[in-house]
Structures are given as structure tokens and as C-alpha cells.
Motif scaffolding. Structure first.
Motif, short mmCIF file in Angstrom:
data_model
loop_
_atom_site.label_atom_id
_atom_site.label_comp_id
_atom_site.label_asym_id
_atom_site.label_seq_id
_atom_site.Cartn_x
_atom_site.Cartn_y
_atom_site.Cartn_z
N VAL A 56 54.34 -76.33 16.79
CA VAL A 56 53.21 -75.57 17.30
C VAL A 56 52.24 -74.98 16.47
O VAL A 56 50.86 -75.10 16.62
CB VAL A 56 53.84 -74.50 18.11
CG1 VAL A 56 52.95 -73.35 18.54
CG2 VAL A 56 54.58 -74.86 19.16
N THR A 57 52.59 -74.53 15.29
CA THR A 57 51.49 -73.94 14.25
C THR A 57 51.01 -75.21 13.46
O THR A 57 49.83 -75.08 13.02
CB THR A 57 52.20 -72.98 13.23
OG1 THR A 57 53.47 -73.64 12.86
CG2 THR A 57 52.85 -71.94 14.25
N SER A 58 51.64 -76.19 12.88
CA SER A 58 51.19 -77.31 11.86
C SER A 58 51.21 -78.70 12.59
O SER A 58 50.70 -79.71 11.92
CB SER A 58 52.05 -77.37 10.87
OG SER A 58 52.13 -75.92 10.27
N GLY A 59 51.44 -78.92 13.98
CA GLY A 59 51.24 -80.16 14.28
C GLY A 59 52.55 -81.27 13.85
O GLY A 59 53.43 -80.76 13.13
N VAL A 60 52.52 -82.39 14.72
CA VAL A 60 53.59 -83.08 14.21
C VAL A 60 53.70 -83.90 12.96
O VAL A 60 54.57 -84.42 12.74
CB VAL A 60 53.96 -84.30 15.42
CG1 VAL A 60 54.28 -83.59 16.70
CG2 VAL A 60 52.69 -85.08 15.59
N ASP A 61 52.69 -83.78 12.43
CA ASP A 61 52.59 -84.24 10.75
C ASP A 61 53.02 -83.20 9.78
O ASP A 61 52.97 -83.39 8.56
CB ASP A 61 51.23 -84.96 10.61
CG ASP A 61 50.95 -85.99 11.58
OD1 ASP A 61 51.57 -86.88 11.69
OD2 ASP A 61 49.76 -86.01 11.83
#
Length: 198
Positions: free
Chosen positions: A35-40
Motif C-alpha cells: 500500500v505504501t511502497s507498491g509491489v516492487d
């Protein structure tokens, strides 16, 4: 005869329970990080949030695609299971629908970047999308039908259209911090409501 663990169960059963707890902890941490940093986001960030070693994550999820897929399925299941519970516990079917839509929006935010993360495996992405529709469309239909039956929502709203509309309203969120899709989703839901007699 097998030796028993401290709780009276066999050691292998205890290990399986520990492994399942670790898996759930990793999935919960991955959701928060995505949610905060993306799936990467770096795997080490997820491991730190979960309080486990990176080896634990790789034991359960050998590739990033495995982890992303598991998070996506975990979120689908949580959203699907919430629908009937909300319907049973909310003050009205409309309140249940509103609460479920909030969860659905949270899920859509978590899913950001999923397509890119699974781009090399289009079959996996297609299967996940089918699973998403199979699990969530009936739940949305149940909530809509209950709200229509209660006289809160006008008849004729289709679950697929509602979910698609909510998804489309969530798209612009990442590009503009001033954009709040929840405000527009509330207006969408307001437009579906049955006008009250004055």
C-alpha cells in the motif's frame, strides 16, 4: 509412537501451525508495504515489517510473483468473506454496502502495480482476474440485492458496473495527492440511492 509437542500435539502439526502463522504474518506485512511502497518494494522491507528473516519469505514465496499473487488472493478472500458478515452485523443493507465498498477500495489500492509485477506471466494474471470476478461479483450482488430489497438502492444497478465504476474512480489516486476517490465513490453511491419521500 510420535513424540508430543508442548501443547499435546505432534511436533509436525506444531511446525505446520507455525508455518501457517508465519505465512499469514508475511501476507499481512506485504499488504501494508504494498500500500505504501507498491509491489516492487524490497523483500527485506516486508521481512522487517513481518519480523521474520528473508529466508522465511522465500520459503513460502520463492518469487516476487508468488508473493504478489498470494497477497492478491488473500485480499480477495478477505473482501469476499467480509460481505456476508457486514450484511449480518450492519444497521442496514446500505451501511453494509458502504462498509464493503470501503474494503473493496482498500483492496484496489493494494492491487496497484499487480499487472506490471505479473506481466511476464499473463496466464497467472488472467487466472487471478477470473478468480477476482468469481469471488467478488456474487458478494457485491448480494449486498446490492439486499439494499434494493430494503428500499435503499434503486433497482437496476449491476454489480459488475458498480465494481468497474469504483475501480475506474480509483485509477487517478497515485498521480495526484489532491485526488480522493472515496469522495467520488460516495457521490456514486448517493446517486444509486432511492430518493426519500418528503
Amino acid at each position: 509412537m510420535a513424540a508430543e509437542g508442548p501443547a499435546g500435539g505432534s511436533p509436525s502439526r506444531s511446525k505446520r501451525a507455525d508455518a501457517q502463522r508465519n505465512r499469514e504474518t508475511v501476507l499481512t506485512a506485504a499488504v501494508e508495504v504494498f500500500v505504501t511502497s507498491g509491489v516492487d518494494a524490497p523483500i527485506r522491507q516486508i521481512a522487517a515489517r513481518a519480523g521474520v528473516g528473508m529466508a522465511t519469505i522465500y520459503r513460502h514465496f520463492p518469487t516476487r510473483a508468488d508473493l504478489v499473487t498470494a497477497v492478491y488472493q488473500h485480499q480477495i478472500e478477505a473482501c469476499a468473506e467480509a460481505g456476508p458478515n457486514l450484511l449480518a452485523g450492519a444497521d442496514s443493507p446500505l451501511d453494509a454496502l458502504r462498509l464493503w465498498i470501503d474494503l473493496f477500495v482498500d483492496f484496489l489500492v493494494t492491487k496497484h502495480g499487480l499487472a506490471d509485477a505479473l506481466q511476464s506471466d499473463s496466464d497467472r494474471f488472467a487466472a487471478l482476474h477470473a478468480y477476482f470476478l468469481d469471488r467478488l461479483l456474487p458478494v457485491c450482488a448480494q449486498l446490492l440485492d439486499a439494499a434494493v430489497e430494503a428500499g435503499d438502492i434503486r433497482p437496476g444497478a449491476q454489480p459488475y458496473e458498480l465494481m468497474r465504476g469504483i475501480g475506474n474512480l480509483c485509477i487517478g489516486r497515485d498521480n495526484d495527492p489532491r485526488y480522493d476517490p472515496r469522495r467520488l465513490i460516495a457521490l456514486l453511491l448517493q446517486g444509486l440511492q432511492q430518493p426519500r419521500a418528503t
